[in-house]
Write an enzyme that holds these catalytic residues in place. Structure first.
Site, PDB file in Angstrom:
ATOM      1  N   HIS A  30       0.823  -1.209   0.000  1.00  0.00           N
ATOM      2  CA  HIS A  30       0.000   0.000   0.000  1.00  0.00           C
ATOM      3  C   HIS A  30       0.862   1.266   0.000  1.00  0.00           C
ATOM      4  O   HIS A  30       0.689   2.158  -0.843  1.00  0.00           O
ATOM      5  CB  HIS A  30      -0.919  -0.001   1.229  1.00  0.00           C
ATOM      6  CG  HIS A  30      -1.820   1.187   1.322  1.00  0.00           C
ATOM      7  ND1 HIS A  30      -3.096   1.201   0.815  1.00  0.00           N
ATOM      8  CD2 HIS A  30      -1.616   2.427   1.843  1.00  0.00           C
ATOM      9  CE1 HIS A  30      -3.647   2.388   1.023  1.00  0.00           C
ATOM     10  NE2 HIS A  30      -2.769   3.149   1.653  1.00  0.00           N
ATOM     11  N   GLU A  31       1.800   1.329   0.932  1.00  0.00           N
ATOM     12  CA  GLU A  31       2.633   2.519   1.034  1.00  0.00           C
ATOM     13  C   GLU A  31       3.586   2.648  -0.154  1.00  0.00           C
ATOM     14  O   GLU A  31       3.898   3.763  -0.588  1.00  0.00           O
ATOM     15  CB  GLU A  31       3.420   2.501   2.355  1.00  0.00           C
ATOM     16  CG  GLU A  31       2.561   2.465   3.610  1.00  0.00           C
ATOM     17  CD  GLU A  31       1.551   3.595   3.677  1.00  0.00           C
ATOM     18  OE1 GLU A  31       1.787   4.665   3.062  1.00  0.00           O
ATOM     19  OE2 GLU A  31       0.512   3.421   4.337  1.00  0.00           O
ATOM     20  N   HIS A  91       1.935   4.532  -2.940  1.00  0.00           N
ATOM     21  CA  HIS A  91       2.057   5.992  -2.761  1.00  0.00           C
ATOM     22  C   HIS A  91       3.456   6.465  -3.152  1.00  0.00           C
ATOM     23  O   HIS A  91       3.622   7.469  -3.858  1.00  0.00           O
ATOM     24  CB  HIS A  91       1.811   6.368  -1.290  1.00  0.00           C
ATOM     25  CG  HIS A  91       0.392   6.204  -0.837  1.00  0.00           C
ATOM     26  ND1 HIS A  91      -0.682   6.726  -1.510  1.00  0.00           N
ATOM     27  CD2 HIS A  91      -0.113   5.582   0.266  1.00  0.00           C
ATOM     28  CE1 HIS A  91      -1.794   6.431  -0.860  1.00  0.00           C
ATOM     29  NE2 HIS A  91      -1.476   5.731   0.227  1.00  0.00           N
TER      30      HIS A  91
END
Length: 455
Positions: free
Chosen positions: A22-23, A26
Site C-alpha cells: 500500500h505505502e 504511494h
C-alpha cells in the site's frame, strides 16, 4: 496456546506485505510525479529501525506500532521548504497529480489481489466440487426439493466449477435478489432447475453462516455406520471395536448413517460415548473416550475409525482446477472487482441497518483466519491475503478524513470550489475522521473479543 506463535506469524506476514504494498504504491507514484519523499515508515510511534537510502536521502523506517504505515512527502504546509525544492513539494502539484498519488495506495492493494488470484488460478488447486447434500427440513433448500448428490452447474446462468464458486455466487446474489435458479445434474445425468429462495440468508443481519440458513450443505454419501479401517491403538481400538462392526446407537440415540456417527463423535470431545453395535449377529456395547483435537480453531472429538467401503463411498468430490494464463487473468480481475463491489455494498447496508455491525472484524479475527488459512495450505493462505488486500483497498477509499478516500474528497471539493479547503476546515475534518476511525476500530475490536469469549 501452542498454535498462537504460528497464528501470529501468519498474521504478521499478511499485515506486513499489505502495508508495504500500500505505502509503496504511494511512494512510486509520488516519485513518478516528481515529489520528494522524506520518509517511508512501516508502523507508527517510536522508530525501532531506520536507514537513509537513495539520491534524496529518503528515510526508510520500522516503528513500534505495526498496524499501518505512512509515506511523508515534502510539503510546505508541514515545514520550511528550500526555494530550489519548492517545485517538488506535494502541495505544489496539480490536483490531478495529488489525487493520483493518494489513490495509488488502494490501487496497489487491488493490483496485489489481482496478481495473487492470477497466480493461484494458474497454479491450480484441489477444490471441492459443488455437490449438494440433503438439506435440513424446513430450509429453503429443502423447499426447493434439492436431493443429496445433485451437482450444481450454474447459478442464474453463471457457470459453477467449485464449492467456493457456489458459495460466492449465492452470497452475492442474496444481497440483491429474492431467489436464484440453480441448474443441477443428478447422479443419473438428468438436468433440472431448482429455484432457491434467498431471504433466509440475511435474516440475522448476515451474521454467521448464510449458506447454513439456506440449507445448502455439502454432499454426504448415504453410507451405513459400518466401521472400516481403524487407527492402531486409537480410542476405538482400545475400547474393543473392530472393522466390520455395525454401529446402531451412540449414547442411546439411534444411528443409521455414517455422517451421523461422525457428527456425534465430533461433539463429544472430552467425554465418554456409549457405542451400541452389532458383531456377528450379536448386539454389544462399549464405552469409547474420543481424543480431542483442534480443527480450524474448534475442539472436536475423534475415535480413529474410517467408514467401510460401500456404494457411493468412492464418488469423486474433489477436482484439480487450473486455468490458462488469459483465463486466469480474466478470472482474477473479475474476482477482485466482484469482491470490491460486494464489500462496498455490505458496508452501505451496515450504515442503513440492513446488515449487522457484528459482521465487522478486527485484528484478532483476521489473525485467527490468517492462521486457519495458512494451516489449510498455501493456496488458501494466498487467497486470504488477496481478500484482505481488497478489504484494505476498499476501506482506504471510504470518504473519511485521514484515510485516502478523505483526501480524494478534499481534492474533489477543491475542483468544485476552484480553491483548496482552508487549513481550519481541514483540521476540523481531520479530528472528526480520527474520531470516526477510532470508533470503528474500537467496535471491530469489541466484536473480536465477543467472538473470542462467546464463540
Amino acid at each position: 496456546m501452542s498454535e498462537l506463535p504460528f497464528y501470529l506469524a501468519a498474521f504478521a506476514v499478511v499485515l506486513g506485505v499489505l502495508i508495504v504494498v500500500h505505502e509503496y504504491g504511494h511512494y512510486v507514484v509520488a516519485r513518478l510525479c516528481g515529489v520528494k519523499v522524506l520518509r517511508f515508515s512501516i508502523g507508527f510511534g517510536r522508530t525501532i529501525w531506520r536507514k537513509q537510502l537513495g539520491r534524496d536521502g529518503t528515510e526508510w523506517a520500522i516503528s513500534v506500532f505495526p498496524l499501518g504505515g505512512y509515506v511523508k512527502m515534502l510539503d510546505e504546509r508541514e515545514g520550511d521548504v528550500a526555494p530550489e525544492e519548492a517545485h517538488r513539494a506535494f502541495n505544489r502539484q496539480s490536483v490531478g497529480r495529488r489525487s493520483l498519488i493518494v489513490a495509488a495506495g488502494p490501487a496497489a492493494n487491488f493490483l496485489l489481489a489481482i496478481i495473487l488470484y492470477w497466480g493461484v488460478f494458474m497454479h491450480g488447486s484441489n477444490e471441492l466440487l459443488p455437490i449438494l447434500g440433503t438439506p435440513p427440513n424446513g430450509t429453503p433448500a429443502a423447499l426447493a426439493a434439492i436431493v443429496n448428490g445433485e451437482q450444481v452447474r450454474s447459478v442464474d446462468g453463471q457457470p459453477v466449477a467449485t464449492w467456493n464458486d457456489l458459495r460466492w455466487l449465492l452470497l452475492r446474489t442474496a444481497v440483491n435478489h429474492a431467489s436464484a435458479d440453480l441448474e443441477i445434474v443428478n447422479e443419473r445425468g438428468e438436468i433440472a432447475v431448482r429455484r432457491l429462495y434467498l431471504a433466509a440468508a440475511g435474516e440475522q443481519g448476515w451474521e454467521g453462516d448464510a449458506l447454513e440458513r439456506l440449507g445448502v450443505v455439502f454432499f454426504r454419501p448415504q453410507l451405513p455406520a459400518v466401521i472400516g479401517r481403524m487407527v492402531e491403538d486409537g480410542p476405538a481400538a482400545r475400547a474393543g471395536l473392530l472393522p466390520g462392526d455395525h454401529v446402531l446407537a451412540l449414547d442411546g440415540r439411534p444411528i443409521a448413517l455414517w455422517h451421523e456417527l461422525v457428527l456425534h463423535i465430533r461433539e463429544a470431545a472430552d467425554r465418554p460415548v456409549r457405542v451400541e453395535f452389532v458383531r456377528d449377529g450379536r448386539t454389544m456395547a462399549v464405552e469409547v473416550i474420543p481424543e480431542t483435537v483442534t480443527e480450524r480453531g474448534l475442539r472436536v472429538g475423534r475415535i480413529g475409525v474410517a467408514v467401510a467401503d460401500g456404494e457411493g463411498a468412492q464418488r469423486e468430490v474433489r477436482s484439480f482446477v487450473r486455468y490458462g494464463f488469459v483465463e486466469a487473468g480474466r478470472k482474477a480481475f473479475g474476482e477482485t472487482w466482484d469482491k470490491s463491489v460486494f464489500s462496498l455494498v455490505m458496508l452501505g447496508r451496515m450504515l442503513t441497518g440492513e446488515v449487522s455491525w457484528k459482521n465487522l472484524s478486527g485484528p484478532v479475527t483476521i489473525a485467527d483466519y490468517a492462521g486457519q488459512s495458512a494451516k489449510l495450505g498455501l493456496d488458501y493462505y494466498v487467497k486470504f491475503m488477496a481478500l484482505v488486500s481488497i478489504s484494505l483497498g476498499v476501506l482506504n477509499l471510504l470518504p473519511i478524513p485521514v484515510l485516502d478516500g478523505g483526501h480524494l474528497m478534499y481534492h474533489a471539493l477543491e475542483v468544485v470550489r476552484r480553491k483548496p479547503l482552508s487549513e481550519r476546515a481541514m483540521g476540523i475534518a481531520q479530528q472528526i475522521g480520527i474520531s470516526l476511525l477510532f470508533a470503528l476500530m474500537a467496535f471491530a475490536f469489541f466484536n473480536d473479543l465477543n467472538r473470542l469469549f462467546s464463540g
